[in-house]
Motif scaffolding. Structure first.
Motif, PDB file in Angstrom:
ATOM      1  N   TYR A  58       8.572   2.663   7.173  1.00 22.56           N
ATOM      2  CA  TYR A  58       7.682   2.208   8.090  1.00 22.56           C
ATOM      3  C   TYR A  58       8.107   0.715   8.086  1.00 22.56           C
ATOM      4  O   TYR A  58       8.046   0.273   9.652  1.00 22.56           O
ATOM      5  CB  TYR A  58       6.254   2.657   7.687  1.00 22.56           C
ATOM      6  CG  TYR A  58       5.833   3.782   7.957  1.00 22.56           C
ATOM      7  CD1 TYR A  58       6.012   4.399   9.431  1.00 22.56           C
ATOM      8  CD2 TYR A  58       5.483   4.632   7.207  1.00 22.56           C
ATOM      9  CE1 TYR A  58       5.424   5.464   9.823  1.00 22.56           C
ATOM     10  CE2 TYR A  58       5.147   5.944   7.366  1.00 22.56           C
ATOM     11  CZ  TYR A  58       5.283   6.692   8.502  1.00 22.56           C
ATOM     12  OH  TYR A  58       4.852   7.865   8.905  1.00 22.56           O
ATOM     13  N   SER A 103      11.268   0.690  10.040  1.00 22.02           N
ATOM     14  CA  SER A 103      11.324   1.278  11.425  1.00 22.02           C
ATOM     15  C   SER A 103      10.397   0.209  12.318  1.00 22.02           C
ATOM     16  O   SER A 103      10.862  -0.080  13.445  1.00 22.02           O
ATOM     17  CB  SER A 103      10.562   2.481  11.323  1.00 22.02           C
ATOM     18  OG  SER A 103      11.248   3.566  10.425  1.00 22.02           O
ATOM     19  N   PHE A 104       9.508  -0.433  11.759  1.00 23.13           N
ATOM     20  CA  PHE A 104       8.635  -1.334  12.446  1.00 23.13           C
ATOM     21  C   PHE A 104       9.534  -2.452  12.903  1.00 23.13           C
ATOM     22  O   PHE A 104       9.517  -3.023  14.174  1.00 23.13           O
ATOM     23  CB  PHE A 104       7.472  -1.701  11.730  1.00 23.13           C
ATOM     24  CG  PHE A 104       6.710  -2.897  12.380  1.00 23.13           C
ATOM     25  CD1 PHE A 104       5.706  -2.693  13.276  1.00 23.13           C
ATOM     26  CD2 PHE A 104       6.980  -4.286  11.906  1.00 23.13           C
ATOM     27  CE1 PHE A 104       4.988  -4.009  14.114  1.00 23.13           C
ATOM     28  CE2 PHE A 104       6.291  -5.309  12.642  1.00 23.13           C
ATOM     29  CZ  PHE A 104       5.468  -4.927  13.608  1.00 23.13           C
ATOM     30  N   ASP A 127      12.097  -1.383  15.651  1.00 18.92           N
ATOM     31  CA  ASP A 127      11.166  -1.358  16.960  1.00 18.92           C
ATOM     32  C   ASP A 127      11.036  -2.387  17.413  1.00 18.92           C
ATOM     33  O   ASP A 127      11.212  -2.701  18.661  1.00 18.92           O
ATOM     34  CB  ASP A 127      10.072  -0.451  16.617  1.00 18.92           C
ATOM     35  CG  ASP A 127      10.061   0.993  16.220  1.00 18.92           C
ATOM     36  OD1 ASP A 127      11.331   1.307  16.481  1.00 18.92           O
ATOM     37  OD2 ASP A 127       9.343   1.689  15.804  1.00 18.92           O
ATOM     38  N   GLN A 128      10.581  -3.585  16.834  1.00 18.70           N
ATOM     39  CA  GLN A 128      10.464  -4.949  17.196  1.00 18.70           C
ATOM     40  C   GLN A 128      11.787  -5.633  17.938  1.00 18.70           C
ATOM     41  O   GLN A 128      11.771  -6.104  19.095  1.00 18.70           O
ATOM     42  CB  GLN A 128       9.557  -5.890  16.136  1.00 18.70           C
ATOM     43  CG  GLN A 128       8.459  -5.397  15.723  1.00 18.70           C
ATOM     44  CD  GLN A 128       7.377  -5.318  17.099  1.00 18.70           C
ATOM     45  OE1 GLN A 128       7.284  -6.262  17.790  1.00 18.70           O
ATOM     46  NE2 GLN A 128       6.953  -4.242  17.059  1.00 18.70           N
ATOM     47  N   THR A 163      14.197  -3.863  18.964  1.00 21.19           N
ATOM     48  CA  THR A 163      14.621  -3.214  20.145  1.00 21.19           C
ATOM     49  C   THR A 163      13.707  -3.527  21.165  1.00 21.19           C
ATOM     50  O   THR A 163      14.121  -3.574  22.448  1.00 21.19           O
ATOM     51  CB  THR A 163      14.692  -1.653  20.012  1.00 21.19           C
ATOM     52  OG1 THR A 163      15.699  -1.517  18.749  1.00 21.19           O
ATOM     53  CG2 THR A 163      14.926  -0.882  20.991  1.00 21.19           C
ATOM     54  N   LYS A 164      12.368  -3.769  20.917  1.00 20.83           N
ATOM     55  CA  LYS A 164      11.614  -3.980  22.265  1.00 20.83           C
ATOM     56  C   LYS A 164      11.795  -5.665  22.719  1.00 20.83           C
ATOM     57  O   LYS A 164      11.708  -5.616  23.799  1.00 20.83           O
ATOM     58  CB  LYS A 164      10.164  -4.076  21.375  1.00 20.83           C
ATOM     59  CG  LYS A 164       8.992  -4.387  22.481  1.00 20.83           C
ATOM     60  CD  LYS A 164       7.752  -4.504  21.904  1.00 20.83           C
ATOM     61  CE  LYS A 164       6.667  -4.847  22.777  1.00 20.83           C
ATOM     62  NZ  LYS A 164       5.284  -5.072  22.070  1.00 20.83           N
ATOM     63  N   SER A 180      19.111   1.764  20.944  1.00 18.47           N
ATOM     64  CA  SER A 180      17.836   2.137  19.919  1.00 18.47           C
ATOM     65  C   SER A 180      18.132   3.117  18.765  1.00 18.47           C
ATOM     66  O   SER A 180      17.827   2.757  17.761  1.00 18.47           O
ATOM     67  CB  SER A 180      16.477   2.112  20.703  1.00 18.47           C
ATOM     68  OG  SER A 180      16.827   3.689  21.580  1.00 18.47           O
ATOM     69  N   LYS A 181      18.872   4.304  19.386  1.00 17.33           N
ATOM     70  CA  LYS A 181      19.317   5.149  18.458  1.00 17.33           C
ATOM     71  C   LYS A 181      20.425   4.785  17.379  1.00 17.33           C
ATOM     72  O   LYS A 181      20.103   4.927  16.246  1.00 17.33           O
ATOM     73  CB  LYS A 181      19.728   6.439  19.338  1.00 17.33           C
ATOM     74  CG  LYS A 181      18.823   7.122  19.882  1.00 17.33           C
ATOM     75  CD  LYS A 181      17.694   7.717  19.150  1.00 17.33           C
ATOM     76  CE  LYS A 181      16.739   8.622  20.048  1.00 17.33           C
ATOM     77  NZ  LYS A 181      15.893   8.169  21.051  1.00 17.33           N
ATOM     78  N   PHE A 218      18.800   2.599  14.741  1.00 14.34           N
ATOM     79  CA  PHE A 218      17.916   3.419  13.804  1.00 14.34           C
ATOM     80  C   PHE A 218      18.738   3.935  12.781  1.00 14.34           C
ATOM     81  O   PHE A 218      18.354   4.388  11.783  1.00 14.34           O
ATOM     82  CB  PHE A 218      16.886   4.510  14.608  1.00 14.34           C
ATOM     83  CG  PHE A 218      16.037   5.083  13.753  1.00 14.34           C
ATOM     84  CD1 PHE A 218      14.706   4.645  13.593  1.00 14.34           C
ATOM     85  CD2 PHE A 218      16.267   6.399  13.384  1.00 14.34           C
ATOM     86  CE1 PHE A 218      13.863   4.919  12.608  1.00 14.34           C
ATOM     87  CE2 PHE A 218      15.606   7.244  12.417  1.00 14.34           C
ATOM     88  CZ  PHE A 218      14.161   6.419  12.213  1.00 14.34           C
ATOM     89  N   GLY A 257      17.800  -3.624  11.088  1.00 12.34           N
ATOM     90  CA  GLY A 257      17.274  -3.362  12.318  1.00 12.34           C
ATOM     91  C   GLY A 257      18.246  -3.566  13.653  1.00 12.34           C
ATOM     92  O   GLY A 257      18.091  -3.595  14.684  1.00 12.34           O
TER      93      GLY A 257
END
Length: 656
Positions: free
Chosen positions: A80, A83-84, A87-88, A90-91, A147-148, A151, A215
């Motif tokens: 997590y 992943s967080f 995600d940040q 990519t955002k 994003s993929k 990941f 990331g």
């Protein structure tokens, strides 16, 4: 790997994306998707079987009673967190950034079946892109979106955690006096995971240089993961415990996969593990040797006896905590002599490593060099200061491990210096001073004649290394020389940390007691239970020699200084750092009070045991330190960007 040329902009990125998606005469779809589906299940199945999350392993551990829910919590926490972070990234940074400008379009080209496209700026092999193609083929049209692809490194970090946990367990078991039986029992019991294994593996996954790039779409995480997977195969090879060649066949394909990630992995999967295999083979086949008849103890006879001992495999390889300078010299000599007298046996054990070296040599000849592209900016050059820069980096990231050892060392050094002088002590002072003077002299010569500043280092102010060089070595001509004592101090502290818990009998130079004006080594280490001392040996002189040689080979040919180049040396070093000895038994065995303990007492006992009495407290400090570094560097990357005048409107970001 490309180094982030500031001149590269979005025009090049869009050009390569266009070529990847619709090149003239190319097919826009994935060729033979069934083949990729089969390949993905094959790769994924092998990776799953080779991890602690393998369902059969979990079931067997439940039957054996060795299952612990703590490792599930650690896996979830790392997953997590990573992943967080991804995600940040990519955002806030949805488009490819820096070296991703090269990597992502290349992976996208492979994802649509355009294997004829290759970016000439890429220097590393396409292993990362092939794996991303296998994974991306399981999704729809978005399987290889930015994003993929990013990941995929989160997944790689989880497997890296798995391999690090198992490697740590195998290494600590191998330190024991009877190393074969504990490893057999550990495997038979479904590889139970101890607190030290779990915490060390988690900290390696949180290592800032690995966590940060989990990331982004870089090769570092997957490359390190595959090297650790190969290291795990080496450590648990069944034939090593039975003194046979069983299991060697798997090391060659695993090594080849590592080479598809990065060329410098050849040093770790062939040289490092091959040298360890050499030492392991010599020790497993040593023969107790005794002279036929007593001889006068002359220098000649002693030399002949030692030579015969070495030739029969009785090499000089002692624990680092008991080693001096001469022990390293004798270790290297003894291994060389033992190898010469057992050539056929050694060849039968080293063939996969020799085959890897031969395969790599064929690749270099075919390719016309080590790097695939951008050869003009990646010319191999002898760069010895790399072996100086690594020690401050290790000491910085591993400060929670290094500082307690350094503090203990300084206290004992002050105590020793307070002893009145006498001839034997003066002799030792002069010997140590001679070692320091010689090492410092060599360091200054290296700094003076071999300091190289690569153009990329000064051309890109997005990397932290730009500021390190700008405000140290390039600040004033004398600073580079003033840094020499710092390099050596950090190197010695890193060495002491690898040697094990620094106690008053661990050093052949400083840890002594004075009796009637003579120096005698102490026989007992205070504050360490006797069973712990006898049980754990720690790393040996041969391991350090091999680690230093491999690290040098992987670094000194690179003119560019990048922190990412030090990842694998740090990981191998960290896996082999001995833990502090436990000072208490687990809480259940200590609860012998007549009254029933209150819940608060149980909680306090649990915290005390897992905090510092029964667990290495430095691991908690290391976890906090890594989380702090990751928090700061992540925040700076995401929210403290800047712009270049020549590229207005395009945000530049600080990174490793």
């Amino acid at each position: 790997m490309p180094c982030g040329d500031p001149a590269v902009g979005w025009a090049r990125q869009l050009e390569w994306q266009a070529r990847a998606r619709a090149a003239p005469g190319g097919s826009p779809g994935m060729p033979n998707p069934n083949l990729y589906l089969a390949g993905w299940w094959f790769v994924g199945g092998l990776a799953t079987v080779n991890s602690p999350l393998y369902p059969v392993r979990i079931l067997y551990s439940l039957i054996k009673g060795s299952f612990s829910f703590a490792f599930i919590l650690v896996y979830l926490a790392i997953y997590y967190l990573a992943s967080f972070w991804a995600d940040q990234v990519t955002k806030i940074v949805p488009d490819p950034y820096l070296d991703e400008v090269f990597h992502i379009p290349q992976a996208q080209a492979y994802c649509v079946g355009r294997f004829d496209i290759w970016d000439p700026k890429l220097t590393t092999p396409p292993g990362l892109y092939f794996l991303s193609t296998l994974i991306g083929s399981q999704y729809a049209h978005d399987g290889c979106w930015v994003s993929k692809l990013r990941f995929h490194n989160v997944i790689a970090l989880i497997f890296l955690l798995s391999y690090a946990i198992d490697c740590r367990g195998l290494i600590t078991l191998a330190w024991r006096q009877d190393r074969k039986e504990p490893i057999r029992k550990w495997i038979a019991d479904a590889r139970p995971i101890s607190a030290d294994m779990l915490h060390t593996g988690a900290n390696i996954a949180l290592f800032p240089l690995l966590f940060f790039f989990s990331g982004l779409y870089y090769t570092d995480v997957l490359s390190t993961c595959v090297v650790l997977g190969t290291y795990r195969l080496f450590l648990e090879r069944k034939g090593a415990r039975a003194n046979t060649a069983a299991g060697l066949v798997w090391l060659y394909p695993a090594g080849l996969i590592a080479l598809t990630m990065r060329q410098t992995n050849i040093f770790w999967v062939a040289v490092f593990m091959g040298a360890l295999e050499l030492v392991r083979t010599i020790k497993a086949n040593r023969v107790d040797f005794a002279g036929k008849q007593p001889m006068p103890r002359t220098w000649k006879n002693v030399g002949i006896e030692i030579f015969q001992q070495y030739s029969h495999g009785n090499i000089h390889d002692i624990a680092l905590k008991d080693a001096g300078v001469t022990d390293f010299i004798l270790c290297a000599i003894s291994i060389t002599i033992a190898s010469v007298f057992q050539p056929l046996l050694i060849l039968t054990r080293l063939w996969p490593y020799i085959l890897l070296l031969a395969s790599f040599f064929v690749f270099v000849v075919w390719n016309g060099g080590v790097v695939l592209g951008d050869k003009a900016n990646h010319v191999a050059t002898i760069h010895l200061p790399q072996m100086l820069y690594i020690w401050p980096l290790v000491a910085f990231f591993s400060a929670p491990l290094v500082l307690p050892i350094g503090t203990s060392f300084l206290r004992n050094l002050v105590s020793l210096l307070s002893i009145p002088l006498f001839p034997r002590l003066v002799q030792k002072y002069l010997l140590v001073s001679g070692y320091i003077a010689a090492t410092l002299g060599v360091t200054l010569l290296i700094v003076k004649y071999n300091t190289i500043i690569h153009p990329f280092t000064l051309a890109d102010n997005r990397h932290y290394m730009f500021y390190v060089f700008r405000y140290t070595i390039l600040r004033h001509p004398l600073i580079r020389y003033l840094l020499a004592p710092i390099y050596l101090t950090c190197a010695y502290l890193v060495y002491l940390t690898l040697s094990g818990p620094w106690q008053p009998a661990s050093s052949s130079v400083l840890q002594t007691k004075i009796t009637n004006g003579t120096i005698q080594k102490q026989e007992k280490q205070p504050d360490i239970p006797e069973n712990k001392v006898a049980e754990i040996e720690g790393p040996t002189t041969s391991f350090l020699i091999i680690l230093l040689a491999t690290t040098a080979l992987s670094l000194i040919t690179a003119p560019l200084v990048e922190p990412r180049y030090f990842i694998i040396p740090w990981v191998i070093w960290r896996l082999n750092v001995p833990p502090l000895p436990a000072r208490a038994t687990p809480p259940p065995s200590r609860q012998r009070q007549k009254r029933v303990p209150r819940p608060s007492d149980r909680v306090a006992e649990f915290i005390k045991y897992w905090g510092w009495e029964g667990h290495d407290y430095r691991l908690w400090l290391e976890t906090g330190w890594f989380l702090l570094i990751n928090l700061v560097t992540g925040y700076v990357f995401l929210y403290r960007g800047f712009e270049w005048p020549q590229e207005p409107g395009l945000v530049q970001r600080f990174m490793w």
